[in-house]
Design a protein around this motif. Sequence first.
Motif, PDB file in Angstrom:
ATOM      1  N   GLN A 187       2.136   9.420 -11.094  1.00 17.45           N
ATOM      2  CA  GLN A 187       0.889   9.223 -11.844  1.00 17.45           C
ATOM      3  C   GLN A 187       0.397   7.772 -11.665  1.00 17.45           C
ATOM      4  N   LEU A 188       1.337   6.839 -11.775  1.00 17.48           N
ATOM      5  CA  LEU A 188       0.962   5.418 -11.649  1.00 17.48           C
ATOM      6  C   LEU A 188       0.405   5.129 -10.264  1.00 17.48           C
ATOM      7  N   LEU A 189       1.045   5.673  -9.250  1.00 12.68           N
ATOM      8  CA  LEU A 189       0.591   5.471  -7.875  1.00 12.68           C
ATOM      9  C   LEU A 189      -0.816   6.034  -7.725  1.00 12.68           C
ATOM     10  N   THR A 190      -1.034   7.226  -8.259  1.00  9.14           N
ATOM     11  CA  THR A 190      -2.354   7.860  -8.176  1.00  9.14           C
ATOM     12  C   THR A 190      -3.403   6.994  -8.865  1.00  9.14           C
ATOM     13  N   LEU A 191      -3.052   6.522 -10.072  1.00  5.56           N
ATOM     14  CA  LEU A 191      -3.980   5.681 -10.841  1.00  5.56           C
ATOM     15  C   LEU A 191      -4.365   4.428 -10.059  1.00  5.56           C
ATOM     16  N   THR A 192      -3.348   3.766  -9.485  1.00  8.74           N
ATOM     17  CA  THR A 192      -3.579   2.528  -8.748  1.00  8.74           C
ATOM     18  C   THR A 192      -4.505   2.776  -7.559  1.00  8.74           C
ATOM     19  N   VAL A 193      -4.180   3.816  -6.797  1.00  7.76           N
ATOM     20  CA  VAL A 193      -5.005   4.140  -5.622  1.00  7.76           C
ATOM     21  C   VAL A 193      -6.432   4.469  -6.075  1.00  7.76           C
ATOM     22  N   ALA A 194      -6.543   5.244  -7.154  1.00  4.95           N
ATOM     23  CA  ALA A 194      -7.862   5.627  -7.665  1.00  4.95           C
ATOM     24  C   ALA A 194      -8.650   4.380  -8.066  1.00  4.95           C
ATOM     25  N   TYR A 195      -7.975   3.434  -8.711  1.00  7.20           N
ATOM     26  CA  TYR A 195      -8.623   2.197  -9.153  1.00  7.20           C
ATOM     27  C   TYR A 195      -9.189   1.427  -7.958  1.00  7.20           C
ATOM     28  N   TYR A 196      -8.360   1.318  -6.902  1.00  8.90           N
ATOM     29  CA  TYR A 196      -8.809   0.635  -5.684  1.00  8.90           C
ATOM     30  C   TYR A 196     -10.048   1.318  -5.113  1.00  8.90           C
ATOM     31  N   ILE A 197      -9.982   2.646  -5.022  1.00  5.81           N
ATOM     32  CA  ILE A 197     -11.088   3.395  -4.418  1.00  5.81           C
ATOM     33  C   ILE A 197     -12.384   3.189  -5.214  1.00  5.81           C
ATOM     34  N   VAL A 198     -12.266   3.289  -6.557  1.00  8.91           N
ATOM     35  CA  VAL A 198     -13.446   3.120  -7.406  1.00  8.91           C
ATOM     36  C   VAL A 198     -14.035   1.714  -7.237  1.00  8.91           C
ATOM     37  N   THR A 199     -13.139   0.709  -7.179  1.00 14.33           N
ATOM     38  CA  THR A 199     -13.591  -0.674  -6.995  1.00 14.33           C
ATOM     39  C   THR A 199     -14.375  -0.818  -5.700  1.00 14.33           C
ATOM     40  N   VAL A 200     -13.818  -0.254  -4.636  1.00 17.21           N
ATOM     41  CA  VAL A 200     -14.466  -0.359  -3.327  1.00 17.21           C
ATOM     42  C   VAL A 200     -15.817   0.351  -3.362  1.00 17.21           C
ATOM     43  N   ILE A 201     -15.867   1.550  -3.953  1.00 16.73           N
ATOM     44  CA  ILE A 201     -17.127   2.292  -4.026  1.00 16.73           C
ATOM     45  C   ILE A 201     -18.174   1.497  -4.790  1.00 16.73           C
ATOM     46  N   LEU A 202     -17.762   0.936  -5.942  1.00 17.89           N
ATOM     47  CA  LEU A 202     -18.702   0.165  -6.768  1.00 17.89           C
ATOM     48  C   LEU A 202     -19.254  -1.026  -6.003  1.00 17.89           C
ATOM     49  N   LYS A 203     -18.370  -1.686  -5.255  1.00 18.38           N
ATOM     50  CA  LYS A 203     -18.782  -2.846  -4.477  1.00 18.38           C
ATOM     51  C   LYS A 203     -19.824  -2.448  -3.449  1.00 18.38           C
TER      52      LYS A 203
END
Lengths: 297, 297
Positions: free
Chosen positions: A16-32
């Motif tokens: 779950q933590l790994l998924t969350l971390t990866v998801a956070y990175y992806i969202v950050t990149v998309i927002l940027k």
Amino acid sequence: MAMSTYAPFLFEYWPQLLTLTVAYYIVTVILKVKNVNLQKSVVPKKKYISPDIQAEIKDEDDVDDTDFNFKSALPEDLAHVPLSSYKRYSEEVMLERSLEFYQDMNNRRTLRYYSSEPVPREVIENIIRTAGTAPSGAHTEPWTFVVLSDPDLKQRVRELIEEEEEINYTKRMGNQWTKDLQPLKTDWVKEYLTEAPYIILVFKQAYGYNDDGTKKNHYYNELSVAISAGLLMAAIQRAGLVTLTSTPLNCGPGIRTLLNRPNNEKLTLLLPVGYPAKDATVPNLTRKPLKEIMVWL
Amino acid sequence: MAMSTYAPFLFEYWPQLLTLTVAYYIVTVILKVKNVNLQKSVVPKKKYISPDIQAEIKDEDDVDDTDFNFKSALPEDLAHVPLSSYKRYSEEVMLERSLEFYQDMNNRRTLRYYSSEPVPREVIENIIRTAGTAPSGAHTEPWTFVVLSDPDLKQRVRELIEEEEEINYTKRMGNQWTKDLQPLKTDWVKEYLTEAPYIILVFKQAYGYNDDGTKKNHYYNELSVAISAGLLMAAIQRAGLVTLTSTPLNCGPGIRTLLNRPNNEKLTLLLPVGYPAKDATVPNLTRKPLKEIMVWL
């Protein structure tokens, strides 16, 4: 090293933590990426930004405000002298003069139909001289008036503007602005740009230069130039000529390049000047009465 | 579930990965906080932003541009009628009129010293009427002229402005702007605000309202109001009165509240109007000659 001992939570929930971390990175990149797109886009799709605000934002962006010289723009020992140019009138004459000037200015109408009849250059010079008497921030006089009379140049400016304006009307401006302009019967065909004997292009100088080549700040240049344009229009009306206040959206850089104007100059207004065409019409508009624009306190 | 089997890399390096993730979160949070601070600060410490640009940025920020009505601001069946108000002059008269108007406007000086002698209200009304003849984007007439003559109110406006201006001069404006103003002998004491019989406050209406209460976009309101201010100044000079174009930095919201003006109005200019004081002086300035402000093409 037994992970279950050192970090029981991580051990239990690592997927779950790994998924969350990866998801956070992806969202950050998309927002940027989205952010960059929004800033680069001249015409935002949903949020309406009026053309003048866009123009201001665009304009101020190109000004490099790091290389300014911090010496006074005016001589430091500037003398102060008695006010000698002042003319005082009796109350009666004041009333007469203020009424006469109001009536003259109130006869002014924005005009789209011009005669190609020539106008004496000296009249145009007096009109520009008048515009040059406007006040400006720290007396920087941040304006250049480019007067076009050459038919070829007027034709090229017309082509440049019509090309941009067609895009403005059909794509950039959005429903509201085009709807608001409809009753005025404006569109992207600008015959007056080749018909009128003169086109006055009002450039604001976003900054100036000192004698030593360093940049000089032009405080309130937008405001100063617009006030100067008010005097310009008053002078045009006073002389018995007609004009139209236009702000060709997105044409500034193209026109600046065509006319070889320096980088510190930004096109603020474009005004055809001449006599009205014989069959000229105007929209049947009225102006707000005094009580709607003035408040006494 | 043996972590070493399912995710050998994670098993081996989990402390480093955890540290990296936490560090990334912390950096993100710090960057966010820093960003917010930079945007909220009115006076950036290092990068110089001129007061007018700051004011524009601040101003446009409060405009909520989501609630606009997309119907035309003008009647859709607006008639177009022959231009009847036009007066044509002979070339000789044009030259005379344009020269006379230039000379009159060229006698205008920005003035800091006022007589408290009263001026007929009707003259002020004609002056405001003249300002109201300015052109505006889609004929929205986005201006309100608030005229102060009440001594108490003028005193309170003066206190409000002097308080802000002292901060402007000593803290906000920076070396360059204060140095550029030094030769003009301006400071934060504004005696003219209580001496002059009238103070004209020019408000731009960032937006308006339709009859049904929905918002109406005021295109190019800044530009339109500044052009109108140009006509206002011409009318003041024409009547034989004097004025000063001031842009009280950061005073807009305070003055708006004091005078009970609505949210859509932003203070653009403040002009004292009256007769000059007997011993009035002006800085010994000259204006750029025609060849420095005009280009023929």
